[in-house]
Design a protein around this motif. Structure first.
Motif, PDB file in Angstrom:
ATOM      1  N   ARG A   1       0.838  -1.208   0.000  1.00 33.87           N
ATOM      2  CA  ARG A   1       0.000   0.000   0.000  1.00 33.87           C
ATOM      3  C   ARG A   1       0.870   1.255   0.000  1.00 33.87           C
ATOM      4  NH1 ARG A   1      -5.139   2.019   1.386  1.00 33.87           N
ATOM      5  NH2 ARG A   1      -5.989  -0.070   1.688  1.00 33.87           N
ATOM      6  N   MET A   2       1.925   1.265   0.812  1.00 31.09           N
ATOM      7  CA  MET A   2       2.815   2.418   0.852  1.00 31.09           C
ATOM      8  C   MET A   2       3.460   2.658  -0.499  1.00 31.09           C
ATOM      9  SD  MET A   2       6.342   3.195   1.020  1.00 31.09           S
ATOM     10  CE  MET A   2       7.185   1.857   1.862  1.00 31.09           C
ATOM     11  N   ARG A   3       3.903   1.588  -1.166  1.00 33.22           N
ATOM     12  CA  ARG A   3       4.529   1.740  -2.476  1.00 33.22           C
ATOM     13  C   ARG A   3       3.522   2.272  -3.496  1.00 33.22           C
ATOM     14  NH1 ARG A   3      10.180  -0.145  -2.268  1.00 33.22           N
ATOM     15  NH2 ARG A   3      10.175   0.451  -4.465  1.00 33.22           N
ATOM     16  N   LEU A   4       2.281   1.816  -3.413  1.00 30.44           N
ATOM     17  CA  LEU A   4       1.240   2.330  -4.293  1.00 30.44           C
ATOM     18  C   LEU A   4       1.016   3.821  -4.048  1.00 30.44           C
ATOM     19  CD1 LEU A   4      -1.364  -0.585  -4.055  1.00 30.44           C
ATOM     20  CD2 LEU A   4      -0.288   0.197  -6.177  1.00 30.44           C
ATOM     21  N   GLU A   5       0.880   4.191  -2.791  1.00 28.70           N
ATOM     22  CA  GLU A   5       0.636   5.593  -2.461  1.00 28.70           C
ATOM     23  C   GLU A   5       1.798   6.475  -2.896  1.00 28.70           C
ATOM     24  OE1 GLU A   5      -0.102   5.325   1.712  1.00 28.70           O
ATOM     25  OE2 GLU A   5      -2.241   4.853   1.447  1.00 28.70           O
ATOM     26  N   ASN A   6       3.009   6.012  -2.680  1.00 25.12           N
ATOM     27  CA  ASN A   6       4.181   6.794  -3.085  1.00 25.12           C
ATOM     28  C   ASN A   6       4.286   6.917  -4.605  1.00 25.12           C
ATOM     29  OD1 ASN A   6       4.812   7.083  -0.419  1.00 25.12           O
ATOM     30  ND2 ASN A   6       6.594   5.730  -0.435  1.00 25.12           N
ATOM     31  N   ALA A   7       3.684   5.967  -5.319  1.00 24.31           N
ATOM     32  CA  ALA A   7       3.672   6.012  -6.783  1.00 24.31           C
ATOM     33  C   ALA A   7       2.535   6.879  -7.310  1.00 24.31           C
ATOM     34  CB  ALA A   7       3.560   4.607  -7.351  1.00 24.31           C
ATOM     35  N   GLY A   8       1.731   7.434  -6.411  1.00 25.46           N
ATOM     36  CA  GLY A   8       0.652   8.314  -6.823  1.00 25.46           C
ATOM     37  C   GLY A   8      -0.685   7.643  -7.007  1.00 25.46           C
ATOM     38  N   VAL A   9      -0.786   6.363  -6.595  1.00 27.10           N
ATOM     39  CA  VAL A   9      -2.063   5.641  -6.669  1.00 27.10           C
ATOM     40  C   VAL A   9      -2.742   5.768  -5.299  1.00 27.10           C
ATOM     41  CG1 VAL A   9      -3.178   3.413  -7.048  1.00 27.10           C
ATOM     42  CG2 VAL A   9      -1.142   4.028  -8.365  1.00 27.10           C
ATOM     43  N   LEU A  10      -3.867   6.453  -5.268  1.00 28.36           N
ATOM     44  CA  LEU A  10      -4.489   6.765  -3.984  1.00 28.36           C
ATOM     45  C   LEU A  10      -5.831   6.079  -3.778  1.00 28.36           C
ATOM     46  CD1 LEU A  10      -3.638  10.578  -3.848  1.00 28.36           C
ATOM     47  CD2 LEU A  10      -2.339   8.648  -2.929  1.00 28.36           C
ATOM     48  N   MET A  11      -6.413   5.519  -4.834  1.00 25.18           N
ATOM     49  CA  MET A  11      -7.671   4.767  -4.699  1.00 25.18           C
ATOM     50  C   MET A  11      -7.309   3.294  -4.583  1.00 25.18           C
ATOM     51  SD  MET A  11     -10.108   6.817  -7.410  1.00 25.18           S
ATOM     52  CE  MET A  11      -8.815   7.035  -8.652  1.00 25.18           C
ATOM     53  N   ILE A  12      -7.245   2.806  -3.348  1.00 22.87           N
ATOM     54  CA  ILE A  12      -6.715   1.469  -3.075  1.00 22.87           C
ATOM     55  C   ILE A  12      -7.701   0.671  -2.239  1.00 22.87           C
ATOM     56  CG2 ILE A  12      -4.802   0.172  -2.077  1.00 22.87           C
ATOM     57  CD1 ILE A  12      -3.126   2.780  -2.308  1.00 22.87           C
ATOM     58  N   ASP A  13      -7.963  -0.536  -2.668  1.00 27.02           N
ATOM     59  CA  ASP A  13      -8.786  -1.491  -1.929  1.00 27.02           C
ATOM     60  C   ASP A  13      -7.869  -2.616  -1.442  1.00 27.02           C
ATOM     61  OD1 ASP A  13     -11.221  -2.200  -0.959  1.00 27.02           O
ATOM     62  OD2 ASP A  13     -12.121  -2.712  -2.880  1.00 27.02           O
ATOM     63  N   ASP A  14      -8.103  -3.108  -0.243  1.00 30.82           N
ATOM     64  CA  ASP A  14      -7.359  -4.262   0.265  1.00 30.82           C
ATOM     65  C   ASP A  14      -8.367  -5.309   0.710  1.00 30.82           C
ATOM     66  OD1 ASP A  14      -5.783  -6.136   1.534  1.00 30.82           O
ATOM     67  OD2 ASP A  14      -4.670  -4.697   2.743  1.00 30.82           O
ATOM     68  N   ILE A  15      -8.316  -6.489   0.073  1.00 30.93           N
ATOM     69  CA  ILE A  15      -9.272  -7.553   0.345  1.00 30.93           C
ATOM     70  C   ILE A  15      -9.179  -8.044   1.788  1.00 30.93           C
ATOM     71  CG2 ILE A  15      -9.941  -9.905  -0.312  1.00 30.93           C
ATOM     72  CD1 ILE A  15     -10.651  -7.687  -2.335  1.00 30.93           C
ATOM     73  N   GLY A  16      -7.979  -8.022   2.357  1.00 37.69           N
ATOM     74  CA  GLY A  16      -7.813  -8.345   3.772  1.00 37.69           C
ATOM     75  C   GLY A  16      -7.732  -9.821   4.123  1.00 37.69           C
ATOM     76  N   ILE A  17      -7.599 -10.690   3.127  1.00 31.85           N
ATOM     77  CA  ILE A  17      -7.576 -12.138   3.378  1.00 31.85           C
ATOM     78  C   ILE A  17      -6.137 -12.612   3.615  1.00 31.85           C
ATOM     79  CG2 ILE A  17      -7.940 -14.403   2.295  1.00 31.85           C
ATOM     80  CD1 ILE A  17     -10.367 -13.156   0.878  1.00 31.85           C
ATOM     81  N   ASP A  18      -5.969 -13.487   4.606  1.00 30.93           N
ATOM     82  CA  ASP A  18      -4.669 -14.079   4.923  1.00 30.93           C
ATOM     83  C   ASP A  18      -4.602 -15.480   4.312  1.00 30.93           C
ATOM     84  OD1 ASP A  18      -2.313 -15.037   5.974  1.00 30.93           O
ATOM     85  OD2 ASP A  18      -2.934 -14.907   8.069  1.00 30.93           O
ATOM     86  N   THR A  19      -3.774 -15.652   3.293  1.00 31.24           N
ATOM     87  CA  THR A  19      -3.683 -16.949   2.608  1.00 31.24           C
ATOM     88  C   THR A  19      -3.144 -18.048   3.518  1.00 31.24           C
ATOM     89  OG1 THR A  19      -1.568 -16.184   1.693  1.00 31.24           O
ATOM     90  CG2 THR A  19      -3.494 -16.042   0.269  1.00 31.24           C
ATOM     91  N   TYR A  20      -2.333 -17.687   4.498  1.00 32.22           N
ATOM     92  CA  TYR A  20      -1.746 -18.708   5.373  1.00 32.22           C
ATOM     93  C   TYR A  20      -2.791 -19.300   6.316  1.00 32.22           C
ATOM     94  CZ  TYR A  20       1.321 -21.021   8.726  1.00 32.22           C
ATOM     95  OH  TYR A  20       1.930 -21.957   9.520  1.00 32.22           O
ATOM     96  N   SER A  21      -3.613 -18.469   6.914  1.00 28.61           N
ATOM     97  CA  SER A  21      -4.560 -18.956   7.924  1.00 28.61           C
ATOM     98  C   SER A  21      -5.890 -19.385   7.334  1.00 28.61           C
ATOM     99  CB  SER A  21      -4.803 -17.869   8.985  1.00 28.61           C
ATOM    100  OG  SER A  21      -5.393 -16.722   8.401  1.00 28.61           O
ATOM    101  N   ASP A  22      -6.193 -18.955   6.117  1.00 27.07           N
ATOM    102  CA  ASP A  22      -7.477 -19.265   5.496  1.00 27.07           C
ATOM    103  C   ASP A  22      -7.304 -20.458   4.554  1.00 27.07           C
ATOM    104  OD1 ASP A  22      -9.888 -19.320   4.061  1.00 27.07           O
ATOM    105  OD2 ASP A  22     -10.112 -17.145   4.145  1.00 27.07           O
TER     106      ASP A  22
END
Length: 256
Positions: free
Chosen positions: A206-227
């Motif tokens: 997310r930080m790399r996206l924001e620093n690249a100028g991408v500000l509309m960001i969605d995060d699904i929030g799923i953990d592949t290890y535990s799910d």
């Protein structure tokens, strides 16, 4: 089961999918929808799984494109089908071609789907820690710009990946990030085990996206290890399994 981003779902003329392992024909350690061309699964099973994913994306199998991923910042432009054995060695694709689904494979690493709705340019990036650290996010945004996108108009969705509560790393791992920037320290918290930390890959992306100028960001929030609905490289290692399945996460422009 397909997980979708609310931000991307609100955009007309666009299809996308973060696929889980549900709905496929593979069995054993690959049980479900394994799309990994580099796995040791039965090729016929992988082909059928990918056909099902292509169908869900509204394209033919030949237009369901992925890469030979190498944990790099390299990007290719997809304009049409390529033979599976000749798929490019890179970790991101961009396109403005309708009827082509571009996808990246992952099993803990971070899949990112991109679109500039106004320019109708799409992208898909495979951001493991190495690719994220060496610039795959920025390379993808730059490649989209070359096709006519504007970074301020890009919408990005971060898909299922290994989350901080599951991602224990050693001190040498932390040092790699700190050598690049001391500010990267905020993506690590102490682990229960001495000399280890827990890494926030999603936050770093997310930080790399924001620093690249991408500000509309969605995060699904799923953990592949535990799910267990998702493949996980790290979980397979901890279980001493000989291999692991891979997801394909994809995006496509519908024909106008």
């Amino acid at each position: 089961m397909i997980t979708r981003s609310p931000l991307l779902s609100a955009i007309p003329g666009l299809r996308h999918a973060f696929f889980s392992r549900e709905g496929g024909v593979s069995d054993g350690i690959y049980a479900g929808l394994n799309g990994g061309l580099g796995s040791n699964d039965e090729p016929a099973c992988v082909a059928e799984n990918r056909r099902r994913m292509a169908e869900a994306m509204g394209v033919t199998s030949g237009h369901f494109l992925s890469l030979h991923q190498i944990h790099s910042p390299d990007v290719v432009v997809a304009t049409g089908p390529w033979p599976t054995p000749e798929r490019p060695r890179a970790d991101a694709l961009v396109s403005r071609t309708q009827g082509v689904a571009i996808g990246v494979t992952a099993a803990d690493c971070g899949p990112i789907l991109f679109v500039d709705p106004n320019a109708r340019v799409i992208g898909a990036a495979h951001a493991g820690w190495r690719g994220a650290l060496t610039g795959v996010v920025e390379s993808t945004v730059e490649a989209m710009e070359k096709l006519g996108a504007e970074r301020g108009g890009i919408v990005a969705a971060i898909g299922p990946l290994i989350r901080q509560s599951s991602y224990e790393v050693g001190d040498e791992f932390v040092e790699r990030f700190m050598e690049v920037s001391a500010e990267n320290g905020r993506f690590f918290i102490p682990a229960a085990r001495e000399g280890h930390s827990m890494f926030d890959l999603a936050g770093f992306i997310r930080m790399r996206l924001e620093n690249a100028g991408v500000l509309m960001i969605d995060d699904i929030g799923i953990d592949t290890y535990s799910d267990e609905r998702f493949f996980s490289y790290r979980r397979s290692v901890h279980r001493k399994e000989p291999d692991y399945g891979r997801h394909v996460h994809a995006i496509a422009l519908e024909s106008e």
